[in-house]
Design an enzyme around this catalytic site. Structure first.
Site, mmCIF file in Angstrom:
data_model
loop_
_atom_site.group_PDB
_atom_site.id
_atom_site.type_symbol
_atom_site.label_atom_id
_atom_site.label_comp_id
_atom_site.label_asym_id
_atom_site.label_seq_id
_atom_site.Cartn_x
_atom_site.Cartn_y
_atom_site.Cartn_z
ATOM 1 N N ARG A 1 55.950 23.710 31.513
ATOM 2 C CA ARG A 1 54.598 23.159 31.599
ATOM 3 C C ARG A 1 54.269 22.698 33.011
ATOM 4 O O ARG A 1 53.137 22.871 33.491
ATOM 5 C CB ARG A 1 54.448 22.007 30.603
ATOM 6 C CG ARG A 1 53.026 21.509 30.453
ATOM 7 C CD ARG A 1 52.902 20.569 29.273
ATOM 8 N NE ARG A 1 53.761 19.398 29.400
ATOM 9 C CZ ARG A 1 53.946 18.490 28.432
ATOM 10 N NH1 ARG A 1 53.344 18.652 27.275
ATOM 11 N NH2 ARG A 1 54.715 17.445 28.619
ATOM 12 N N LYS B 1 49.015 19.278 32.681
ATOM 13 C CA LYS B 1 49.285 17.837 32.590
ATOM 14 C C LYS B 1 49.021 17.221 33.957
ATOM 15 O O LYS B 1 49.940 16.845 34.697
ATOM 16 C CB LYS B 1 50.723 17.582 32.130
ATOM 17 C CG LYS B 1 50.949 16.175 31.565
ATOM 18 C CD LYS B 1 52.322 16.069 30.947
ATOM 19 C CE LYS B 1 52.584 14.683 30.373
ATOM 20 N NZ LYS B 1 51.775 14.401 29.172
ATOM 21 N N GLU C 1 42.156 17.477 20.598
ATOM 22 C CA GLU C 1 43.310 16.578 20.504
ATOM 23 C C GLU C 1 42.875 15.148 20.733
ATOM 24 O O GLU C 1 41.693 14.872 20.956
ATOM 25 C CB GLU C 1 44.392 16.990 21.500
ATOM 26 C CG GLU C 1 43.959 17.016 22.962
ATOM 27 C CD GLU C 1 45.078 17.473 23.890
ATOM 28 O OE1 GLU C 1 46.266 17.278 23.556
ATOM 29 O OE2 GLU C 1 44.777 18.022 24.952
#
Length: 320
Positions: free
Chosen positions: A110, A214, A257
């Site tokens: 990620r 992120k 989310e």
């Protein structure tokens, strides 16, 4: 280089810290050490880490957290243009007294995706893993004792640390690994569930943006809506894909989310569903992937009403 002590074997937890009572926060920073390596070449070299000899700056560039602050200037690229990505990992002390980190390979994958998105140099797998190991070695006595939910939180951070005014990739990059011991995140909290507000005004992320990275901006954008939701007595917001939402009509709306977490739903039909990653608007969470893998492993053992689902009612494959 630092003179911080590196532990050859995992030491016992510090006896002057009540690990069980620690909140989810930056705890005991005066006891922390962090790892820092930099590059001005736009890539990471063998000098940063050479896995053949297990040596390099990432093994030795370790500094006391409180007494060695970062050199950050007003023109630092990440301050002006938000070129910062980070990860969050959990390190546990096992019943046999060893240190175990939960699925760091997923965090590496990620982080590399985020680095591509923000024009940051991707570290090698070996450099990333050695940075985690160095952080653990430098903070071994901060790993809580074996117990439910207590861990040493490790945050790798990759940022544009050079100085500039123009909008282009930073002339310098920093890779940092810092830590904090934390207690059980859910201790003292009601386990009956959270009170969630369905957010229909603010957008967390949209198609073509950075929702799947992120990066710092993905969290900053949730702060104002979260504050407003808390004032109304809610614990968090559940965001919608606003491209699919028409005011007053939720029938076609697609959920995304929470402010800082993926979401799973168990429908009345027994179907287990979670928003799809294909639009690139939500974060590919490590916990999300772990839940999917666990459900797949035990799918044949699940009793009704738990069934596989595409979300379309055919119950043939997971809607992941």
């Amino acid at each position: 280089m630092s003179s911080c002590k590196l532990f050859d074997s995992l030491p016992k937890p510090r006896d002057d810290i009540d690990f069980e009572s620690l909140p989810w926060n930056l705890n005991c920073p005066e006891a922390h050490n962090y790892v820092l390596v930099k590059t001005t070449s736009g890539k990471w070299e063998q000098t940063h880490y050479d896995p053949e000899v297990d040596d390099g700056e990432v093994c030795n560039s370790i500094f006391p957290y409180v007494s060695t602050p970062l050199n950050v200037y007003p023109s630092t690229t990440s301050l002006n243009y938000g070129t910062t990505i980070w990860e969050g990992l959990k390190c546990f002390r096992t019943s046999k007294g060893r240190a175990a980190v939960f699925r760091p390979d997923m965090n590496f994958k990620r982080l590399c995706n985020g680095a591509d998105a923000l024009c940051l140099p991707k570290p090698s797998y070996e450099l990333f893993m050695r940075g985690i190991q160095s952080a653990i070695q430098a903070n071994g006595d901060l790993i809580p004792p074996y117990g439910d939910g207590m861990k040493l939180y490790i945050r790798p951070l990759l940022m544009g640390s050079g100085q500039q005014l123009g909008l282009y990739p930073s002339p310098e990059f920093s890779l940092i690994f810092y830590v904090s011991p934390t207690g059980n995140y859910f201790k003292g909290k009601a386990m009956g569930g959270l009170k969630i507000h369905l957010e229909t005004k603010y957008s967390r992320a949209s198609r073509g943006g950075l929702g799947s990275a992120k990066c710092s901006g993905n969290y900053a954008i949730t702060l104002r809506p979260l504050e407003e939701a808390k004032k109304q007595g809610f614990n968090d917001n559940l965001y919608l894909d606003l491209e699919t939402y028409k005011e007053g009509n939720l029938n076609e709306a697609i959920i995304q989310e929470l402010s800082a977490a993926n979401v799973f739903l168990v429908l009345k039909t027994g179907e287990i569903v979670t928003p799809c990653l294909k639009k690139g608007t939500i974060l590919p969470g490590v916990t999300r992937d772990s839940v999917i893998q666990l459900v797949k492993e035990v799918a044949s053992e699940l009793q009704s009403p738990f069934q596989e689902s595409t979300g379309k009612g055919d119950k043939k494959s997971f809607y992941f």
